[in-house]
Design an enzyme around this catalytic site. Structure first.
Site, PDB file in Angstrom:
ATOM      1  N   LEU A  67      20.869  70.049  10.319  1.00  0.00           N
ATOM      2  CA  LEU A  67      22.342  70.556  10.607  1.00  0.00           C
ATOM      3  C   LEU A  67      22.484  71.857   9.604  1.00  0.00           C
ATOM      4  CD1 LEU A  67      24.561  67.325  10.361  1.00  0.00           C
ATOM      5  CD2 LEU A  67      23.170  68.438  12.283  1.00  0.00           C
ATOM      6  N   ARG A  68      21.232  72.310   9.052  1.00  0.00           N
ATOM      7  CA  ARG A  68      21.012  73.405   8.362  1.00  0.00           C
ATOM      8  C   ARG A  68      22.050  73.460   6.899  1.00  0.00           C
ATOM      9  NH1 ARG A  68      16.309  74.606  10.707  1.00  0.00           N
ATOM     10  NH2 ARG A  68      16.490  75.441  12.664  1.00  0.00           N
ATOM     11  N   ASP A 309      15.558  66.225  17.888  1.00  0.00           N
ATOM     12  CA  ASP A 309      14.870  67.178  16.898  1.00  0.00           C
ATOM     13  C   ASP A 309      15.601  68.629  17.073  1.00  0.00           C
ATOM     14  OD1 ASP A 309      12.910  68.150  14.956  1.00  0.00           O
ATOM     15  OD2 ASP A 309      11.438  68.424  16.413  1.00  0.00           O
ATOM     16  N   HIS A 313      19.374  77.743  15.868  1.00  0.00           N
ATOM     17  CA  HIS A 313      19.116  78.929  15.109  1.00  0.00           C
ATOM     18  C   HIS A 313      20.139  80.147  15.392  1.00  0.00           C
ATOM     19  CE1 HIS A 313      15.160  78.451  13.449  1.00  0.00           C
ATOM     20  NE2 HIS A 313      14.743  77.736  14.521  1.00  0.00           N
TER      21      HIS A 313
END
Lengths: 431, 330
Positions: A67-68, A309, A313
């Site tokens: 989820l960054r 996965d 971005h």
């Protein structure tokens, strides 16, 4: 805690042998399943959800979604992505520990936990790091990470190079009976290649990553699992040969489970032709034979779980030459429909497909989820299995639009998602 | 590879030789042939691209390729701007596409691009404004189309039609954009037999897709060859565990006068340059009567003129003689 009556759907719960697929109503109270077919005595619903023509399944479980956060929040963030996951029918997701900072202390676990409560979407479970900063040298405080809420520990996509350290990390985690997720990649072979070492690599002049990147690593992991007698989960297989090795190890009695990301079942190295950076993933998309082999082992159950996965971005990460682009596919939104597509293509039956997204991953990581048995936590997903939709920036809920499936016509979509008996997502058409 | 051809099959960009049809390749070589006539005259200029601006955008250092592109553009009367980007804005965090759009805003007509990443030229071609052309001067390991064209041109001039010829490419195939581009051109032009000679560490997998036969030793690979193309060996290959040493490489894969005896009697020796003397080539071979290495350099200007004229000048018929005569009188 409301009482919910899900009316008129078809329940598919592969975790139970008894009622695999039944036309029945589902009753929820105090966050748990309290009735199937008939309500418990004195049940008055606060809310009734019409599920006619829909599938009612255990909430989907995604074993790998980045989820960054903490880290690159311009690519994602726990709040938007946990909500996107809920909109994709996912009720539980595991985030690998390669966050920034690395998820190697209870403080980071707590931060992720708090943000996910704020999101009110899917449950976000952080996997803890096996080694400090994922550097492969010092063990983390594994028991503390488990107590803070990590359902398992992982190398976070950065394999532990030192086999002695890896062996001790496995032993120490096993002491506390903590599930372990490992990355099947030889780090040196992986670092030298960008795409599968096949015809496309040669034609495009991109450095190739051979299948031995994966098989050499799987061999090492199986050797350690066998000798130390520990259970391991191997995450994100890309090659038929590695899947075969795992199937053989399972037959020999090793406690090893595995997953793959659903894009490896639909795409091949050819999708990287023309330097298509949205198909740049690690491990790389491989040959058509690998795809066929992976499909076989997903059907056989040797690969028990399918994951997204998910790696969202920003556009700049992909608008550059292939070698400069960052690997990863934004996968939450397409996980369910791409899995159902395997049913249309005759690879899986519907019950198997749902199993790979529910009880399969739950069993692999020993999660208390993935079932609709009476008394279970009411994580439930309603699916319209016939609704067609077009993958486009407008239909994606994730912030990441980096998917090679843009433009695909898919069938099957989540219409309502409940976490612990509360509706966390409902499609506009279902409201 | 439709991005480089328009709907009528004309060249819009030149990114790779893969997929270029035989008649188009032949037309490029024929056009280059007519331009070599211009190059032999005392006034070496034609007005085909007068008023057009070409930017040489080199992200990798290069002397020879950049110079020949520059000369070719000048001889077509275009304005040329050289940008050595390796030392400028990309180090300031500007993305490749940002920089591209900034340069486009200066109203140029074509970019000649060299970049260390495979696919960079195609990326740029997909993002330039309509009407702006991209010519690939080398992208990573992928392609170096004008080099391959000038090599085919040189072979045709010296040896005639390619059909009866056995052509051997020797050396670092794995990292070579030149070899990949040559294989497509030579195969499309109907070369009799293509061979690749290299140790396994320098040979990519799946080379059969190029229609080439693979050899691991020079003697059998060179047997009866009419054309021998030697590739440059980069020094860094020793540190990557691909080769033990330059001297062992020369012993096994260097082209000596003795080894040349295995080839056909009139075999020619080529090299894209710059030559590592004593690594790929014995200096006596490099400077010997079979070497056409300097002709390759000269032919490079004619080929690049042909490509630019065809893309930017709408120049599709090899009838240059009259046009160049007019210019000389003007």
């Amino acid at each position: 805690m409301s009482r919910v009556h899900i009316r008129g759907g078809t329940i598919i719960d592969p975790s139970t042998a008894g009622h695999g697929t039944i036309e029945a109503d589902l009753y929820i109270a105090a966050g748990r399943i309290v009735g199937i077919g008939s309500p418990p005595a004195d049940f008055t619903p606060d809310r009734t959800i019409a599920a006619d023509g829909q599938l009612v399944v255990p909430g989907l479980i995604d074993l790998a979604a980045r989820l960054r956060e903490p880290g690159s929040v311009r690519k994602g963030g726990i709040v938007p992505e946990a909500r996107a996951a809920a909109a994709a029918g996912i009720t539980t997701l595991l985030q690998p520990p390669d966050t920034q900072p690395v998820t190697d202390t209870p403080a980071v676990v707590e931060l992720i936990h708090n943000r996910s409560l704020e999101a009110g979407g899917a449950r976000v479970h952080p996997l803890g790091a096996l080694t400090r900063a994922l550097a492969g040298e010092h063990l983390t405080e594994m028991a503390a990470l488990r107590d803070a809420g990590c359902p398992g520990l992982s190398d976070g996509g950065q394999p532990i190079r030192n086999t002695l350290v890896l062996s001790r990390a496995l032993d120490y985690a096993a002491t506390f009976d903590i599930p372990i997720v490992l990355t099947p990649q030889d780090p040196d072979l992986a670092a030298a290649g960008l795409v599968h070492d096949g015809a496309v690599a040669t034609r495009c002049g991109l450095p190739g990553q051979p299948v031995a990147t994966e098989t050499a690593a799987v061999g090492r992991l199986l050797a350690l699992a066998e000798e130390r007698g520990v259970a391991i989960h191997i995450g994100r297989l890309s090659s038929a040969r590695a899947a075969q090795m795992i199937a053989e190890a399972q037959r020999a009695g090793l406690r090893v489970s595995a997953d793959t990301a659903v894009h490896y079942l639909h795409l091949t190295e050819e999708d990287c032709s023309g330097y298509n950076t949205t198909a740049h993933v690690c491990p790389p998309l491989r040959s058509a034979e690998d795809r066929a082999g992976l499909r076989h082992y997903v059907a056989s159950g040797a690969i028990g779980a399918l994951c997204s996965d998910h790696q969202p971005h920003d556009p700049d990460a992909k608008a550059c030459p292939f070698a400069a682009s960052e690997p990863g596919i934004s996968g939450l939104d397409t996980l369910l429909a791409l899995t159902l597509r395997l049913v249309d293509e005759g690879v899986l039956d519907l019950r198997q497909a749902i199993a790979r997204l529910t009880c399969g991953p739950a069993t692999a990581l020993r999660l208390n989820a993935g079932t609709l048995q009476i008394g279970a936590v009411a994580d439930v997903t309603l699916i319209d299995p016939r609704q067609r939709w077009h993958v486009s920036p407008e239909t994606l809920h994730s912030r990441g639009h980096n998917t090679p499936f843009l433009g695909w016509e898919l069938t099957g979509i989540a219409t309502t998602t409940l976490v612990a008996g509360e509706v966390v997502y409902q499609a506009a058409a279902a409201r | 590879m439709s991005v480089q051809l328009d709907a009528e099959g004309r060249l819009r960009h030149l990114l790779t030789t893969e997929g270029l049809p035989r008649d188009l390749l032949t037309r490029i070589l024929d056009t280059a042939e007519s331009f070599s006539g211009v190059l032999g005259k005392s006034v070496k200029k034609v007005p085909l691209l007068r008023g057009r601006t070409i930017i040489n955008l080199f992200f990798e250092p290069s002397t020879r390729t950049r110079t020949t592109f520059e000369l070719a553009a000048q001889r077509l009367s275009a304005d040329v701007l050289n940008l050595d980007v390796a030392t400028s804005s990309t180090s300031k965090g500007e993305s490749l596409l940002d920089m591209l759009h900034n340069l486009e805003a200066m109203q140029c007509d074509a970019f000649v691009v060299r970049h260390a990443d495979s696919g960079a030229a195609e990326l740029i071609a997909r993002h330039v404004a309509p009407g702006v052309a991209v010519i690939n001067a080398g992208d990573g390991r992928h392609a170096h189309p004008t080099q391959a064209l000038l090599d085919a041109f040189t072979i045709r001039r010296v040896k005639g039609p390619l059909e009866p010829l056995t052509i051997a490419i020797v050396g670092d195939i794995l990292h070579s954009r030149v070899a990949r581009s040559q294989l497509h051109v030579l195969r499309t032009l109907g070369a009799g037999e293509l061979r690749l000679i290299a140790p396994r560490t320098l040979l990519p997998r799946h080379c059969e897709q190029f229609g080439a036969r693979l050899f691991e030793d020079m003697e059998s690979g060179l047997a009866g060859a009419d054309v021998i193309i030697m590739l440059r060996l980069q020094r860094e290959r020793m540190s990557g565990a691909l080769l033990p040493s330059e001297s062992e490489y020369f012993k096994r894969y260097g082209l000596t006068e003795e080894r040349l005896q295995h080839a056909a009697a009139e075999a020619i020796v080529m090299h894209p340059g710059p030559v590592n003397r004593g690594v790929e080539l014995d200096p006596r071979v490099a400077d010997g009567p079979r070497s056409v290495i300097l002709q390759q350099v000269t032919n490079g200007i004619a080929i690049r003129m042909a490509v630019m004229a065809m893309i930017l000048g709408g120049y599709n018929e090899p009838a240059i003689a009259s046009a160049s005569d007019e210019e000389e009188s003007g």
